[in-house]
Scaffold this motif. Structure first.
Motif, PDB file in Angstrom:
ATOM      1  N   ASN A  52      85.260  57.236  19.899  1.00  0.00           N
ATOM      2  CA  ASN A  52      86.562  56.579  20.025  1.00  0.00           C
ATOM      3  C   ASN A  52      87.620  57.129  19.072  1.00  0.00           C
ATOM      4  O   ASN A  52      88.571  56.427  18.729  1.00  0.00           O
ATOM      5  N   LEU A  53      87.459  58.372  18.664  1.00  0.00           N
ATOM      6  CA  LEU A  53      88.503  59.020  17.876  1.00  0.00           C
ATOM      7  C   LEU A  53      89.558  59.597  18.820  1.00  0.00           C
ATOM      8  O   LEU A  53      89.258  59.950  19.962  1.00  0.00           O
ATOM      9  N   ALA A  54      90.788  59.684  18.326  1.00  0.00           N
ATOM     10  CA  ALA A  54      91.868  60.198  19.154  1.00  0.00           C
ATOM     11  C   ALA A  54      92.867  60.954  18.285  1.00  0.00           C
ATOM     12  O   ALA A  54      93.119  60.582  17.135  1.00  0.00           O
ATOM     13  N   LEU A  55      93.428  62.020  18.848  1.00  0.00           N
ATOM     14  CA  LEU A  55      94.455  62.821  18.185  1.00  0.00           C
ATOM     15  C   LEU A  55      95.714  62.782  19.038  1.00  0.00           C
ATOM     16  O   LEU A  55      95.667  63.034  20.247  1.00  0.00           O
ATOM     17  N   THR A  56      96.852  62.465  18.424  1.00  0.00           N
ATOM     18  CA  THR A  56      98.141  62.424  19.109  1.00  0.00           C
ATOM     19  C   THR A  56      99.125  63.329  18.385  1.00  0.00           C
ATOM     20  O   THR A  56      99.259  63.244  17.161  1.00  0.00           O
ATOM     21  N   VAL A  57      99.801  64.189  19.130  1.00  0.00           N
ATOM     22  CA  VAL A  57     100.857  65.040  18.585  1.00  0.00           C
ATOM     23  C   VAL A  57     102.091  64.843  19.463  1.00  0.00           C
ATOM     24  O   VAL A  57     101.988  64.852  20.693  1.00  0.00           O
ATOM     25  N   ASN A  58     103.261  64.639  18.855  1.00  0.00           N
ATOM     26  CA  ASN A  58     104.457  64.438  19.662  1.00  0.00           C
ATOM     27  C   ASN A  58     105.676  65.049  18.987  1.00  0.00           C
ATOM     28  O   ASN A  58     105.719  65.234  17.761  1.00  0.00           O
ATOM     29  N   GLY A  59     106.650  65.395  19.801  1.00  0.00           N
ATOM     30  CA  GLY A  59     107.929  65.895  19.316  1.00  0.00           C
ATOM     31  C   GLY A  59     109.046  65.332  20.171  1.00  0.00           C
ATOM     32  O   GLY A  59     108.875  65.150  21.382  1.00  0.00           O
ATOM     33  N   VAL A  60     110.195  65.042  19.558  1.00  0.00           N
ATOM     34  CA  VAL A  60     111.303  64.448  20.293  1.00  0.00           C
ATOM     35  C   VAL A  60     112.618  65.061  19.838  1.00  0.00           C
ATOM     36  O   VAL A  60     112.823  65.318  18.647  1.00  0.00           O
ATOM     37  N   TYR A  61     113.474  65.328  20.803  1.00  0.00           N
ATOM     38  CA  TYR A  61     114.835  65.808  20.526  1.00  0.00           C
ATOM     39  C   TYR A  61     115.804  64.695  20.906  1.00  0.00           C
ATOM     40  O   TYR A  61     115.769  64.192  22.041  1.00  0.00           O
ATOM     41  N   THR A  62     116.671  64.317  19.966  1.00  0.00           N
ATOM     42  CA  THR A  62     117.628  63.242  20.193  1.00  0.00           C
ATOM     43  C   THR A  62     119.049  63.775  20.104  1.00  0.00           C
ATOM     44  O   THR A  62     119.439  64.357  19.086  1.00  0.00           O
ATOM     45  N   SER A  63     119.810  63.579  21.173  1.00  0.00           N
ATOM     46  CA  SER A  63     121.219  63.940  21.199  1.00  0.00           C
ATOM     47  C   SER A  63     122.041  62.685  20.903  1.00  0.00           C
ATOM     48  O   SER A  63     121.835  61.636  21.538  1.00  0.00           O
ATOM     49  N   ARG A  64     122.966  62.790  19.946  1.00  0.00           N
ATOM     50  CA  ARG A  64     123.722  61.621  19.506  1.00  0.00           C
ATOM     51  C   ARG A  64     125.217  61.806  19.792  1.00  0.00           C
ATOM     52  O   ARG A  64     125.793  62.853  19.479  1.00  0.00           O
ATOM     53  N   ALA A  65     125.818  60.792  20.354  1.00  0.00           N
ATOM     54  CA  ALA A  65     127.255  60.831  20.632  1.00  0.00           C
ATOM     55  C   ALA A  65     128.034  60.662  19.333  1.00  0.00           C
ATOM     56  O   ALA A  65     127.569  60.033  18.376  1.00  0.00           O
ATOM     57  N   ASN A  66     129.243  61.228  19.287  1.00  0.00           N
ATOM     58  CA  ASN A  66     130.107  61.049  18.126  1.00  0.00           C
ATOM     59  C   ASN A  66     130.479  59.579  17.957  1.00  0.00           C
ATOM     60  O   ASN A  66     130.434  58.787  18.906  1.00  0.00           O
TER      61      ASN A  66
END
Length: 329
Positions: free
Chosen positions: A167-181
């Motif tokens: 029951n071991l688990a590995l999670t890898v994630n990446g996110v790009y966030t665009s922000r309004a002025n």
């Protein structure tokens, strides 16, 4: 002067930050079709030392800056592969010294959809898109006491989730966030140079994360790693307040621990913690949270098997995580 309490889009993460638990936007766990996970989380984040650019300083004129939040969250399984999620925090900020006062209020509503694109054995490749929008006209240009930055955001996230033996688990994630002025209540501001406008240019943000540990229906114990990189190169000016358009980078480590209590109809109790180890224009904050959540199944075709299939992840039988009889003992 001081600093931002770790990227108030926290929303995120906060998830981002602050929502680093299972069945959320940065995880490989899914609600099964017709299942709803709802919960509430209290989070406390505090710091007194900070990085002004790369210079490590003590925050003497404000003491310890504390941010507290109570957040509602939800995750509904449209199918075993497609989930819809939301979060909405109420945030308060305050210093322990000085003459300035903190702020409080409902922050930004975050909505997202998460879809399992590919599943090969125990590996899932997952995509998530969403965004956030301020829920009211709170004051953003008062950092580090503002409860958010008033920026509308759109983000795209990729997740790799792999289950291991025991029951071991590995999670890898990446996110790009665009922000309004963001428009502020002044007609001129100075960052890298003078800008004669009330519109602050908001740089985009990239976040990376990983976690490793035990995950089963009944309990969870994982170590976490998070890193944030903000576009641009604008630092807090010497002895000045932070600005919305500054570069806010950090590296943080933490943990997640949770347990579903059989005597409370599988109510999940979750505790998380984190510490920023290094950063740029951020406080050296310590964070802890405690949350309660519950999964409810709304499947119309209720069988003994469908009632047990509330959570989905790769490697589980029939795509669902089953509640074994011994887990109710």
């Amino acid at each position: 002067m001081k600093n931002f309490t770790k990227f108030s889009l926290l929303a995120m993460l906060i998830f981002t930050s602050l929502f680093a638990n299972a069945q959320m936007m940065n995880d490989g766990i899914f609600m099964a079709k017709g299942s709803l996970c709802g919960g509430i989380t209290y989070t406390n984040d505090s710091w007194k030392n900070y990085w002004e650019g790369s210079l490590y300083r003590e925050n003497k004129n404000m003491g310890t800056v504390t941010t507290q939040s109570v957040a509602l969250m939800g995750n509904y399984g449209i199918s075993d592969k497609l989930n819809v999620l939301f979060s909405l925090p109420y945030i308060t900020t305050k210093p322990s010294a000085g003459v300035l006062h903190g702020m409080s209020g409902v922050q930004d509503l975050t909505l997202a959809v998460k879809y399992r694109l590919v599943q090969a054995g125990n590996l899932s490749v997952i995509g998530s898109v969403g965004g956030s929008i301020p829920t009211n006209n709170y004051v953003a240009d008062f950092m580090p006491f503002s409860i958010g930055n008033q920026s509308k955001t759109v983000f795209a996230r990729g997740i790799l989730y792999y289950t291991l033996p025991a029951n071991l688990a590995l999670t890898v994630n990446g996110v790009y966030t665009s922000r309004a002025n963001v428009r502020v209540d002044r007609e001129m501001y100075y960052s890298d140079k003078g800008y004669f406008t009330n519109e602050m240019i908001m740089p985009d943000v990239v976040n990376f994360g990983a976690k490793l540990g035990h995950y089963s229906y009944r309990w969870q114990l994982e170590g976490t790693y998070d890193q944030q990189v903000t576009g641009g190169s604008i630092d807090i000016r010497r002895n000045d307040m932070p600005g919305l358009c500054n570069k806010f980078d950090y590296t943080r480590v933490g943990f997640i621990a949770s347990y579903r209590v059989p005597a409370l109809k599988d109510l999940q109790i979750m505790i998380t913690g984190g510490k920023i180890l290094s950063g740029r224009n951020v406080g050296e904050s310590t964070t802890f949270s405690i949350g309660l959540s519950k999964i409810v199944g709304f499947s119309k075709n209720k069988t003994s098997d469908s009632q047990n299939r509330l959570i989905c992840r790769p490697g589980d039988n029939h795509g669902g995580m089953e509640m074994k009889k011994e887990e109710h003992k």
